[in-house]
Motif scaffolding. Structure first.
Motif: not given
Length: 225
Positions: A29-50
């Protein structure tokens, strides 16, 4: 729905790093104010989706769009939307359904940083390649102020939280555009089930949305009081 639901992220813990984590990982989980970190997380999950899961997601979103949102709009109303990329939730089918419902559909035209200009969408067959790997209509370009005539605005988002705070793509185009919308315009984000979360970072200039469309939960109205 409980915050332990597997379709939802829980609120991120506060961090002493101030959100400046250039090496953000999609597995923590990214730090609370880390927008970049949250984007990385969500984009990686979507890219990995079947692919079959993404197709099922799009079918569900389109069905709810037709039955629960388009039916509330009068014929001839203007909808400001966007042409989604291959990995974004929804699809051009939603735009075609809006045309079939007798709506005027505008989508962004890429340009220099600033408020978005618009062009009228007339069908997926008329779209042409544009900058950033996007597609756009070839028609006349309308000024950014065209958004003021929209009854409903589809706003792209990487994720949205339950306060209506939207995590965008990071370019700032919509931050400059949404203040031009009419005060009563409905703002709707289309996201996957795991992209509606408890809390996301928010900046003072962020414009909150009032509705979120998800595959399983359908239309989620945001209580902004």
């Amino acid at each position: 729905m409980s915050s332990k639901d597997p379709g939802r992220e829980t609120r991120p813990a506060r961090s002493d790093r101030g959100g400046e984590d250039g090496g953000a990982s999609p597995h923590t989980l990214p730090a609370a104010g880390d927008k970049h970190g949250w984007r990385v997380r969500f984009r990686a999950r979507r890219a990995a989706a079947a692919q079959e899961d993404l197709r099922a997601e799009s079918e569900s979103l389109a069905a709810t769009w037709r039955t629960e949102i388009l039916t509330t709009l009068p014929r001839g109303a203007t909808v400001c939307a966007y042409v989604p990329t291959e990995t974004e939730p929804g699809g051009v089918r939603m735009l075609d359904d809006a045309l079939a419902a007798g709506l005027r559909v505008l989508v962004p035209v890429t340009g220099a940083p600033g408020p978005l200009s618009w062009a009228q969408y007339t069908g997926s067959g008329s779209l042409r390649p544009a900058r950033y790997g996007l597609l756009e209509p070839p028609g006349p370009v309308l000024a950014p102020s065209a958004i003021a005539g929209a009854t409903l605005i589809l706003v792209p988002a990487v994720a949205v939280d339950l306060r209506g705070v939207r995590l965008g793509r990071g370019g700032g185009y919509y931050d400059r555009t949404l203040p031009l919308a009419a005060p009563g315009a409905a703002m709707v984000c289309v996201v996957g089930d795991g992209e509606l979360v408890d809390e996301l970072p928010e900046d003072p200039h962020d414009v909150r949305v009032g509705t979120v469309l998800t595959p399983r939960r359908g239309v989620v109205r945001i209580d902004r009081h």
